[in-house]
Motif scaffolding. Sequence first.
Motif, mmCIF file in Angstrom:
data_model
loop_
_atom_site.group_PDB
_atom_site.id
_atom_site.type_symbol
_atom_site.label_atom_id
_atom_site.label_comp_id
_atom_site.label_asym_id
_atom_site.label_seq_id
_atom_site.Cartn_x
_atom_site.Cartn_y
_atom_site.Cartn_z
ATOM 1 N N MET A 286 0.811 -1.223 0.000
ATOM 2 C CA MET A 286 0.000 0.000 0.000
ATOM 3 C C MET A 286 0.846 1.276 0.000
ATOM 4 S SD MET A 286 -2.709 1.129 2.976
ATOM 5 C CE MET A 286 -1.593 1.891 4.160
ATOM 6 N N ILE A 287 1.800 1.365 0.916
ATOM 7 C CA ILE A 287 2.504 2.655 1.054
ATOM 8 C C ILE A 287 3.427 2.918 -0.141
ATOM 9 C CG2 ILE A 287 4.025 4.059 2.515
ATOM 10 C CD1 ILE A 287 2.503 2.896 4.918
ATOM 11 N N PRO A 288 4.188 1.927 -0.664
ATOM 12 C CA PRO A 288 4.907 2.224 -1.910
ATOM 13 C C PRO A 288 3.977 2.742 -3.014
ATOM 14 C CG PRO A 288 5.781 0.230 -0.938
ATOM 15 C CD PRO A 288 4.582 0.623 -0.099
ATOM 16 N N VAL B 186 7.573 7.282 5.130
ATOM 17 C CA VAL B 186 6.654 6.779 6.157
ATOM 18 C C VAL B 186 7.429 5.803 7.027
ATOM 19 C CG1 VAL B 186 4.518 5.527 6.643
ATOM 20 C CG2 VAL B 186 4.631 7.007 4.643
ATOM 21 N N GLY B 187 7.312 5.956 8.336
ATOM 22 C CA GLY B 187 8.009 5.052 9.260
ATOM 23 C C GLY B 187 7.851 5.574 10.677
ATOM 24 N N SER B 188 8.812 5.265 11.536
ATOM 25 C CA SER B 188 8.701 5.688 12.935
ATOM 26 C C SER B 188 9.065 7.179 13.063
ATOM 27 C CB SER B 188 9.640 4.838 13.793
ATOM 28 O OG SER B 188 10.959 4.961 13.307
ATOM 29 N N GLN C 9 11.536 12.371 11.575
ATOM 30 C CA GLN C 9 12.089 13.692 11.905
ATOM 31 C C GLN C 9 13.486 13.867 11.297
ATOM 32 O OE1 GLN C 9 11.210 13.612 16.196
ATOM 33 N NE2 GLN C 9 10.838 15.805 16.017
ATOM 34 N N TYR C 10 14.249 12.791 11.376
ATOM 35 C CA TYR C 10 15.617 12.818 10.820
ATOM 36 C C TYR C 10 15.567 13.025 9.302
ATOM 37 C CZ TYR C 10 19.897 10.720 8.980
ATOM 38 O OH TYR C 10 21.040 10.482 8.269
ATOM 39 N N VAL C 11 14.720 12.264 8.636
ATOM 40 C CA VAL C 11 14.622 12.349 7.171
ATOM 41 C C VAL C 11 14.144 13.744 6.768
ATOM 42 C CG1 VAL C 11 13.339 11.468 5.153
ATOM 43 C CG2 VAL C 11 14.347 9.861 6.791
ATOM 44 N N ILE D 110 3.410 1.188 21.036
ATOM 45 C CA ILE D 110 3.858 -0.187 21.324
ATOM 46 C C ILE D 110 3.993 -0.988 20.029
ATOM 47 C CG2 ILE D 110 3.283 -2.339 22.524
ATOM 48 C CD1 ILE D 110 1.949 -0.656 24.707
ATOM 49 N N PHE D 111 3.104 -0.804 19.083
ATOM 50 C CA PHE D 111 3.130 -1.487 17.787
ATOM 51 C C PHE D 111 3.091 -3.003 17.965
ATOM 52 C CE2 PHE D 111 4.356 -1.024 13.163
ATOM 53 C CZ PHE D 111 3.372 -0.092 12.907
ATOM 54 N N GLY D 112 2.156 -3.435 18.797
ATOM 55 C CA GLY D 112 1.958 -4.856 19.049
ATOM 56 C C GLY D 112 0.508 -5.067 19.468
HETATM 57 P P1 NAD Z 1 11.272 2.533 10.556
HETATM 58 O O1 NAD Z 1 11.301 3.976 10.909
HETATM 59 O O2 NAD Z 1 12.137 1.609 11.312
HETATM 60 O O3 NAD Z 1 11.676 2.334 9.008
HETATM 61 C C1 NAD Z 1 11.073 3.078 7.987
HETATM 62 C C2 NAD Z 1 12.066 3.238 6.842
HETATM 63 O O4 NAD Z 1 13.211 3.967 7.303
HETATM 64 C C3 NAD Z 1 12.591 1.914 6.303
HETATM 65 O O5 NAD Z 1 12.665 1.982 4.902
HETATM 66 C C4 NAD Z 1 13.967 1.790 6.946
HETATM 67 O O6 NAD Z 1 14.883 1.081 6.139
HETATM 68 C C5 NAD Z 1 14.404 3.230 7.099
HETATM 69 N N1 NAD Z 1 15.264 3.430 8.277
HETATM 70 C C6 NAD Z 1 15.257 2.732 9.428
HETATM 71 N N2 NAD Z 1 16.188 3.209 10.278
HETATM 72 C C7 NAD Z 1 16.790 4.235 9.656
HETATM 73 C C8 NAD Z 1 17.841 5.146 10.027
HETATM 74 N N3 NAD Z 1 18.418 5.079 11.219
HETATM 75 N N4 NAD Z 1 18.199 6.088 9.141
HETATM 76 C C9 NAD Z 1 17.609 6.183 7.939
HETATM 77 N N5 NAD Z 1 16.611 5.343 7.538
HETATM 78 C C10 NAD Z 1 16.203 4.387 8.381
HETATM 79 O O7 NAD Z 1 9.734 2.080 10.611
HETATM 80 P P2 NAD Z 1 9.134 0.613 10.470
HETATM 81 O O8 NAD Z 1 9.451 -0.161 11.711
HETATM 82 O O9 NAD Z 1 9.487 0.032 9.159
HETATM 83 O O10 NAD Z 1 7.568 0.949 10.427
HETATM 84 C C11 NAD Z 1 6.773 1.093 11.579
HETATM 85 C C12 NAD Z 1 6.568 2.549 11.927
HETATM 86 O O11 NAD Z 1 5.992 3.236 10.816
HETATM 87 C C13 NAD Z 1 5.594 2.756 13.061
HETATM 88 O O12 NAD Z 1 6.077 3.774 13.900
HETATM 89 C C14 NAD Z 1 4.306 3.187 12.384
HETATM 90 O O13 NAD Z 1 3.428 3.947 13.161
HETATM 91 C C15 NAD Z 1 4.857 3.986 11.259
HETATM 92 N N6 NAD Z 1 3.883 4.124 10.180
HETATM 93 C C16 NAD Z 1 3.311 5.359 10.002
HETATM 94 C C17 NAD Z 1 2.363 5.528 9.011
HETATM 95 C C18 NAD Z 1 1.739 6.877 8.782
HETATM 96 O O14 NAD Z 1 1.146 7.098 7.734
HETATM 97 N N7 NAD Z 1 1.860 7.802 9.719
HETATM 98 C C19 NAD Z 1 1.985 4.459 8.206
HETATM 99 C C20 NAD Z 1 2.605 3.224 8.411
HETATM 100 C C21 NAD Z 1 3.551 3.070 9.409
#
Ligand code: NAD
Length: 499
Positions: A154-156, A224-226, A231-233, A385-387
Motif C-alpha cells: 500500500m505505502i509504496p 513513512v516510518g517511525s 524527523q531525521y529524514v 507499542i506497535f503490538g
Molecule cells: P522505521 O522507521 O524503522 O523504518 C522506515 C524506513 O526507514 C525503512 O525503509 C527503513 O529502512 C528506514 N530506516 C530505518 N532506520 C533508519 C535510520 N536510522 N536512518 C535512515 N533510515 C532508516 O519504521 P518501520 O518499523 O518500518 O515501520 C513502523 C513505523 O511506521 C511505526 O512507527 C508506524 O506507526 C509507522 N507508520 C506510520 C504511518 C503513517 O502514515 N503515519 C503508516 C505506516 C507506518
Amino acid sequence: MQKIGHFIDGKQVEGTSGRYSDVFNPATGEVQAQVALASQEEIDAAVANAAAAQVGWAATNPQRRARVMMKFVDLLNRDMDKLAEALSREHGKTFPDAKGDVIRGLEVAEFCIGAPHLLKGEFTEGAGPGIDMYSMRQPLGVVAGITPFNFPAMIPMWKFCPAIASGNSFILKPSERDPSVPIMLAELMMEAGLPAGVLNVVNGDKSAVDAILDHDTIQAVGFVGSTPIAQYVYARATANGKRAQCFGGAKNHMIIMPDADLDQAADALIGAGYGAAGERCMAVSVAVPVGEATANALIEKLTPKVEALKIGPYTAGDDVDFGPLVTKEALARVKGLVDQGVKEGAKLVVDGRDFSMQGYENGFFMGGCLFDNVTRDMEIYKTEIFGPVLSVVRAQTYEEALELPLSHEYGNGTAIFTRDGDTARDFASRINIGMVGINVPIPVPLAYHTFGGWKKSGFGDLNQHGPDGFKFYTRTKTVTSRWPSGVKDGAEFSIPTMK
Ligand code: NAD
C-alpha cells in the motif's frame, strides 16, 4: 539462499555492495532470503538511470501515462493472490489482511487514472489589457519514497502512483524486512507499459537512505516510518533543499461515551486494536471509556474477546485474526513494554506474553494483551507499542477523555463512539488529530481524500494521496502572456503574400 537485489532500468539486478540483510518468515522464524543493501554508488547509478528516463516520460501526454495506471490496476487484480501470498510470507499478516494491503494501494493507482484532470492548470483571460495568465503543474524530476515494513504494498503505491502519473521518475527504497512485493509491483508497472527507469527500486538501510537524502538530483522525498526517523529524514532532506513529507508513529485513542453501543464499540476495539497484531499506524492502542460504569462494562465485554483471539500463520487460512510480529526484536520489544506496564502498576487483565503457537514454536507470535487502569504517566501510554496490546485509560468526563488525545504528542488517528451528534461534532471540531472516526474505529480516508497525521505523526505540509499527492509531486509555473496586436487591424481582400 534466495538473494533479493534491486530493480533498476526495468529489470532485477544483483546487489554489488556485498552487504545483505536477512529476510525472515515471521511465522516460522526462519531466514528465507537475503536482501541486498545498496551502496552510495548503486544509488547514484539508479538516480542517473531515473533522470535519463524522466525526460521522455514527462513528455508523454498525461492520458497515455494514465493508461499505464489503468493497465497496472488490471494486473494488480490479476496477481492479487500471488502478491498477498508473498506479502504474508515476509510480513506475517493474514492472507485477507495482505489482500487489503494490496487493495488500499490499488485504490490509489485507480485514483491516479484521473491524473490528467488533476494536472490541469488554471487560466485567467484578460488579466490585464490583452494579457492572459495561466498556470501549469509540472513534474519535479526524480523523486524518492522511503517506506516502512507494515504496508509493503500500500505505502509504496501511495508514493509512486501519483508521482509517476505526474511525470516524475521514482526511486523507491522499501523496508528491508519485506522487500519482495515492492519488486513485484515494479515488474507489474513495466508490464503495464511503463518505460524502463521510470520506477527503480533500491533496497537498503540507513546508508541508502542517507545517499537519497544527500543526492542533488532527487527533488522530493516521501517518507513513512517511525517518528524519530521521520524527523531525521525531514530535517536532512529539507536542509538539502528538497521537498519532504514524512509520516511517523501514532498512539490512537478511541473514546467510548456512556451512550455508545458497547457491543459495537467492543467489536470495533478488538478489530482495530489487534488486527495485523497491532502493527498499523492507525491501530487503536488506547480505549478511553467515560464513566466507571462504562469502563467496567467495557472491560467485561473485551476480556473474553481478547482471550478468544485466534492467532496463527497466514497459511492457516481465513480463520485467523492475526499473525506473528515482524521480527524477533519486535517481539522482545513489545513483551518488554508489557513487563514495564505491569511494573508501573497497570492491571494486566489478559496476558498474552507466554503464548506459543503449536508447530511454530520459533515464530514471532504473542497473544493479545489487555491493560486496565493505565495512566498518562506510564511508558505504555506514552510510547507507540506497535503490538497486540490495548490499554484502557479511564476518564470520568468527556472533557477529561478529550484532554488525553489532545495533549498526546502523536496525532495520527482517533475515534469517538457515541449516539450523540452534538458530542461527536464537538469532538471532530476540537481534536488536534489528522484523521477522525465517528463510530468508525480506523478512519483511513479513501484514495480521493488525503491521508496524514498531525503533531509528531506528520512532518511537512501536504498529505498523502488524493489531490495533495499530486500537489506534492508537481510544482506550479505561472505564465503571463501578451501578444502584440496587428493582424486584426483591417481586412485584407487580396490574396496574402509574403511581406
Ligand atoms: P522505521 O522507521 O524503522 O523504518 C522506515 C524506513 O526507514 C525503512 O525503509 C527503513 O529502512 C528506514 N530506516 C530505518 N532506520 C533508519 C535510520 N536510522 N536512518 C535512515 N533510515 C532508516 O519504521 P518501520 O518499523 O518500518 O515501520 C513502523 C513505523 O511506521 C511505526 O512507527 C508506524 O506507526 C509507522 N507508520 C506510520 C504511518 C503513517 O502514515 N503515519 C503508516 C505506516 C507506518
